[in-house]
Write an enzyme that holds these catalytic residues in place. Structure first.
Site, PDB file in Angstrom:
ATOM      1  N   ARG A 175      -6.158   0.901   0.210  1.00 29.36           N
ATOM      2  CA  ARG A 175      -5.711   0.034   1.312  1.00 29.36           C
ATOM      3  C   ARG A 175      -4.421   0.648   1.864  1.00 29.36           C
ATOM      4  O   ARG A 175      -3.788   1.469   1.185  1.00 29.36           O
ATOM      5  CB  ARG A 175      -5.435  -1.387   0.793  1.00 29.36           C
ATOM      6  CG  ARG A 175      -6.690  -2.074   0.306  1.00 29.36           C
ATOM      7  CD  ARG A 175      -6.384  -3.406  -0.365  1.00 29.36           C
ATOM      8  NE  ARG A 175      -7.601  -3.958  -0.957  1.00 29.36           N
ATOM      9  CZ  ARG A 175      -7.613  -4.744  -2.022  1.00 29.36           C
ATOM     10  NH1 ARG A 175      -6.473  -5.075  -2.625  1.00 29.36           N
ATOM     11  NH2 ARG A 175      -8.748  -5.210  -2.495  1.00 29.36           N
ATOM     12  N   ARG A 268      -5.234 -12.389   3.357  1.00 28.70           N
ATOM     13  CA  ARG A 268      -4.712 -11.107   2.869  1.00 28.70           C
ATOM     14  C   ARG A 268      -5.029  -9.987   3.873  1.00 28.70           C
ATOM     15  O   ARG A 268      -4.240  -9.062   4.043  1.00 28.70           O
ATOM     16  CB  ARG A 268      -5.318 -10.789   1.489  1.00 28.70           C
ATOM     17  CG  ARG A 268      -4.657  -9.589   0.823  1.00 28.70           C
ATOM     18  CD  ARG A 268      -5.096  -9.397  -0.604  1.00 28.70           C
ATOM     19  NE  ARG A 268      -6.478  -8.913  -0.688  1.00 28.70           N
ATOM     20  CZ  ARG A 268      -7.123  -8.688  -1.830  1.00 28.70           C
ATOM     21  NH1 ARG A 268      -6.518  -8.905  -2.983  1.00 28.70           N
ATOM     22  NH2 ARG A 268      -8.369  -8.255  -1.833  1.00 28.70           N
ATOM     23  N   ARG A 279     -17.450 -10.015  -1.723  1.00 32.22           N
ATOM     24  CA  ARG A 279     -16.535 -10.486  -2.765  1.00 32.22           C
ATOM     25  C   ARG A 279     -16.731 -11.982  -3.034  1.00 32.22           C
ATOM     26  O   ARG A 279     -16.664 -12.419  -4.179  1.00 32.22           O
ATOM     27  CB  ARG A 279     -15.082 -10.193  -2.359  1.00 32.22           C
ATOM     28  CG  ARG A 279     -14.716  -8.750  -2.621  1.00 32.22           C
ATOM     29  CD  ARG A 279     -13.516  -8.241  -1.846  1.00 32.22           C
ATOM     30  NE  ARG A 279     -13.461  -6.784  -1.986  1.00 32.22           N
ATOM     31  CZ  ARG A 279     -12.689  -6.132  -2.848  1.00 32.22           C
ATOM     32  NH1 ARG A 279     -11.867  -6.799  -3.607  1.00 32.22           N
ATOM     33  NH2 ARG A 279     -12.738  -4.819  -2.930  1.00 32.22           N
TER      34      ARG A 279
HETATM   35  N1  LIG Z   1     -13.914  -3.080 -14.982  1.00 33.18           N
HETATM   36  C1  LIG Z   1     -12.852  -2.793 -14.247  1.00 33.18           C
HETATM   37  N2  LIG Z   1     -12.553  -3.551 -13.188  1.00 33.18           N
HETATM   38  C2  LIG Z   1     -11.456  -3.238 -12.475  1.00 33.18           C
HETATM   39  C3  LIG Z   1     -10.614  -2.162 -12.796  1.00 33.18           C
HETATM   40  N3  LIG Z   1      -9.601  -2.105 -11.905  1.00 33.18           N
HETATM   41  C4  LIG Z   1      -9.791  -3.135 -11.083  1.00 33.18           C
HETATM   42  N4  LIG Z   1     -10.904  -3.821 -11.409  1.00 33.18           N
HETATM   43  C5  LIG Z   1     -11.462  -5.017 -10.805  1.00 33.18           C
HETATM   44  O1  LIG Z   1     -12.142  -4.678  -9.628  1.00 33.18           O
HETATM   45  C6  LIG Z   1     -12.144  -5.771  -8.754  1.00 33.18           C
HETATM   46  C7  LIG Z   1     -11.775  -5.315  -7.372  1.00 33.18           C
HETATM   47  O2  LIG Z   1     -10.457  -4.848  -7.359  1.00 33.18           O
HETATM   48  P1  LIG Z   1      -9.751  -4.445  -5.979  1.00 33.18           P
HETATM   49  O3  LIG Z   1     -10.644  -3.524  -5.240  1.00 33.18           O
HETATM   50  O4  LIG Z   1      -8.371  -3.965  -6.289  1.00 33.18           O
HETATM   51  O5  LIG Z   1      -9.753  -5.805  -5.183  1.00 33.18           O
HETATM   52  P2  LIG Z   1      -8.945  -7.181  -5.370  1.00 33.18           P
HETATM   53  O6  LIG Z   1      -9.231  -7.740  -6.725  1.00 33.18           O
HETATM   54  O7  LIG Z   1      -9.506  -8.010  -4.294  1.00 33.18           O
HETATM   55  O8  LIG Z   1      -7.490  -6.887  -5.165  1.00 33.18           O
HETATM   56  C8  LIG Z   1     -11.169  -6.791  -9.356  1.00 33.18           C
HETATM   57  O9  LIG Z   1     -11.953  -7.765 -10.040  1.00 33.18           O
HETATM   58  C9  LIG Z   1     -10.400  -6.010 -10.355  1.00 33.18           C
HETATM   59  O10 LIG Z   1      -9.977  -6.811 -11.435  1.00 33.18           O
HETATM   60  C10 LIG Z   1     -10.972  -1.371 -13.946  1.00 33.18           C
HETATM   61  O11 LIG Z   1     -10.321  -0.420 -14.331  1.00 33.18           O
HETATM   62  N5  LIG Z   1     -12.085  -1.743 -14.615  1.00 33.18           N
HETATM   63  N1  LIG Z   2      -1.317 -19.725  -5.643  1.00 35.43           N
HETATM   64  C1  LIG Z   2      -1.464 -19.146  -4.457  1.00 35.43           C
HETATM   65  N2  LIG Z   2      -1.456 -19.901  -3.324  1.00 35.43           N
HETATM   66  C2  LIG Z   2      -1.632 -19.318  -2.126  1.00 35.43           C
HETATM   67  N3  LIG Z   2      -1.794 -17.996  -1.931  1.00 35.43           N
HETATM   68  C3  LIG Z   2      -1.806 -17.199  -3.019  1.00 35.43           C
HETATM   69  C4  LIG Z   2      -1.637 -17.734  -4.321  1.00 35.43           C
HETATM   70  N4  LIG Z   2      -1.709 -16.703  -5.202  1.00 35.43           N
HETATM   71  C5  LIG Z   2      -1.887 -15.576  -4.484  1.00 35.43           C
HETATM   72  N5  LIG Z   2      -1.947 -15.881  -3.163  1.00 35.43           N
HETATM   73  C6  LIG Z   2      -2.201 -14.951  -2.051  1.00 35.43           C
HETATM   74  O1  LIG Z   2      -3.601 -14.680  -2.068  1.00 35.43           O
HETATM   75  C7  LIG Z   2      -3.875 -13.346  -1.666  1.00 35.43           C
HETATM   76  C8  LIG Z   2      -4.697 -12.669  -2.761  1.00 35.43           C
HETATM   77  O2  LIG Z   2      -3.872 -12.454  -3.897  1.00 35.43           O
HETATM   78  P1  LIG Z   2      -4.001 -11.116  -4.772  1.00 35.43           P
HETATM   79  O3  LIG Z   2      -2.889 -11.156  -5.737  1.00 35.43           O
HETATM   80  O4  LIG Z   2      -4.089  -9.940  -3.871  1.00 35.43           O
HETATM   81  O5  LIG Z   2      -5.405 -11.381  -5.454  1.00 35.43           O
HETATM   82  P2  LIG Z   2      -6.279 -10.467  -6.427  1.00 35.43           P
HETATM   83  O6  LIG Z   2      -5.399  -9.395  -6.977  1.00 35.43           O
HETATM   84  O7  LIG Z   2      -6.773 -11.411  -7.463  1.00 35.43           O
HETATM   85  O8  LIG Z   2      -7.376  -9.932  -5.587  1.00 35.43           O
HETATM   86  C9  LIG Z   2      -2.538 -12.689  -1.431  1.00 35.43           C
HETATM   87  O9  LIG Z   2      -2.292 -12.655  -0.055  1.00 35.43           O
HETATM   88  C10 LIG Z   2      -1.542 -13.585  -2.159  1.00 35.43           C
HETATM   89  O10 LIG Z   2      -0.280 -13.564  -1.537  1.00 35.43           O
END
Ligand SMILES: Nc1nc2c(ncn2[C@@H]2O[C@H](COP(=O)(O)OP(=O)(O)O)[C@@H](O)[C@H]2O)c(=O)[nH]1
Ligand SMILES: Nc1ncnc2c1ncn2[C@@H]1O[C@H](COP(=O)(O)OP(=O)(O)O)[C@@H](O)[C@H]1O
Length: 399
Positions: A175, A268, A279
């Site tokens: 990203r 986000r 997702r």
């Molecule tokens: N199994 C596995 N899942 C991962 C790993 N790193 C990230 N993920 C998972 O992949 C999913 C997608 O992650 P990401 O693309 O960063 O999207 P986000 O969770 O929306 O921020 C999330 O459920 C993460 O927890 C990894 O090393 N192993």
């Molecule tokens: N408790 C909450 N209430 C409202 N917004 C939240 C809360 N926790 C996280 N967010 C927002 O939700 C979005 C997704 O959070 P993020 O940490 O990127 O999720 P993930 O890593 O699980 O994908 C971000 O923009 C974050 O600022």
């Protein structure tokens, strides 16, 4: 006091004909384990050569080149070897740095036995020796957009010397704000698949159409720095870690509702509409598994962020703790440059051959190996060290 076995390969070789050129220059040690002799060394002293392992199978009168797993040590001036427990060889390296001087070559541990069975070949596995123990890693899972990254960032920011993030590998595109090596190691599928095949990953999973995985090195690097490792991985990954030898704390973060999750994902603004839909579709199954699979020790609802963060800190025993500004102390092992190695029970004496009164770096040391933990494919931890100020003084029972 028994000296460590450190035969010359030339001695071992007498009478054998083999194709390894073991008579050429270089450094080698050999260690007998049952009816096999493990020869560790290099054939030349040039920097391009690397540490090799060859096995002489006495019962078959044959040399074997094993499959070597794990990261191997760099080449240094010389090596002493000590056989431990009949299943691993401790390698004490001369002329190395304090964080790189003790290694283990596993030759018949449970891990190696499993690998031998799976591959049908002779296998050995390297792991680096470390002082002290690693704290139990924390696995955090939950659907995309629930707030895992936000909570982890808060924790690492408030307790920078206590927690470190395991940087995963992924085949998804970065990203705009993401940095390679910080948020992820962004990689090509073919490279990642090869590394998975080579046993470099603790777990991996296909998530939302991309490959994600935790390398063994990612987790060990955090523990090496003296911090508690946090893994942000999906439910399939959490399941694999649960089944692995890594003892971790498993926490699932759930959203207050699907509507709220969708809103967070959209706000986000990092995914296309198609990716958001994917997702959200996956989220329902993840939440179901998170709540019912029995993988997780705790489930936290991230409704109010501050409240959820406080609850997370409670689970980690940090309620009301003030952040510490003290960096974990380095855990290297200062070995005397010229030494002799011997073993008595669970103690390895590394005796300085040229002691100098008052020169701490020339002290002899005793390594206590009574509580070793872990091992290949990660690190062997739990080494304890006692420095002996003067070699003429009492040697803690070693004489
Ligand atoms: N199994 C596995 N899942 C991962 C790993 N790193 C990230 N993920 C998972 O992949 C999913 C997608 O992650 P990401 O693309 O960063 O999207 P986000 O969770 O929306 O921020 C999330 O459920 C993460 O927890 C990894 O090393 N192993
Ligand atoms: N408790 C909450 N209430 C409202 N917004 C939240 C809360 N926790 C996280 N967010 C927002 O939700 C979005 C997704 O959070 P993020 O940490 O990127 O999720 P993930 O890593 O699980 O994908 C971000 O923009 C974050 O600022």
């Amino acid at each position: 006091m028994g000296e460590a076995p450190a035969l010359c390969v030339e001695d071992l070789q007498e009478g054998f004909s083999n194709g390894f050129g073991l008579r050429s220059k270089g450094f080698k040690t050999s260690t007998d384990v049952g009816d096999k002799t493990f020869v560790i060394g290099c054939n030349n002293n040039d920097s391009a050569s690397s540490l090799e392992v060859h096995i002489y199978d006495k019962s078959r009168g044959k040399w074997v080149i094993p499959t070597v797993l794990g990261t191997k040590p760099k080449l240094y001036e010389g090596y002493s070897t000590v056989l431990l427990n009949g299943d691993r060889i401790m390698i004490i390296i001369k002329g190395s740095t304090p964080d790189d001087c003790i290694w283990f070559l596993e030759v018949d541990t449970e891990y190696v036995k499993q690998q031998k069975e799976a591959s049908g070949t002779e296998v050995v596995a390297w792991s680096k020796g470390m002082r002290g123990d690693a704290e139990k890693p924390v696995v955090i899972s939950g659907p995309s957009g629930v707030g895992k990254g936000t909570l982890i960032n808060m924790l690492v920011k408030e307790f920078p010397y206590m927690f470190g993030f395991s940087v995963s590998h992924t085949t998804r595109a970065p990203r705009s704000m993401e940095k390679n090596g910080v948020h992820y190691h962004f990689t090509e599928r073919s490279i990642m698949e090869k590394d998975i095949k080579d046993g470099k990953f603790l777990e991996f999973a296909s998530v939302h159409g991309n490959l994600y995985g935790t390398s063994i090195e990612a987790v060990e690097a955090v523990a090496d720095s003296g911090k508690r490792c946090i893994l942000d991985i999906d439910v399939q990954g959490a399941k694999s870690v649960r089944a692995s030898s890594l003892d971790a704390l498993f926490i699932f973060i759930s959203p207050p509702s699907m509507r709220e999750l969708e809103e967070r994902l959209r706000l986000r603004g990092t995914e296309t509409e198609e990716q958001v839909q994917k997702r959200l579709r996956n989220a329902e199954a993840e939440i179901e598994q998170g709540k019912t699979s029995g993988i997780f020790d705790h489930i936290l609802c991230n409704d109010n962020l501050e409240k959820c963060y406080e609850n997370l800190k409670k689970l980690l025993g940090l309620e009301g703790s003030a952040p510490t500004n003290t960096k974990p102390s380095p855990k290297g092992i200062d070995l005397p440059p010229n030494h002799l190695v011997s073993k008595i029970d669970n103690k390895i004496l590394i005796k300085n051959e040229t002691p100098e009164p008052g020169n701490a770096s020339k002290n002899s040391v005793v390594l206590d190996i009574s509580s070793l933990k872990g091992g290949a494919p990660g690190r062997t931890r739990g080494l304890k060290i006692n420095v002996i100020d003067s070699f003429s003084e009492s040697l803690n029972g070693i004489h």
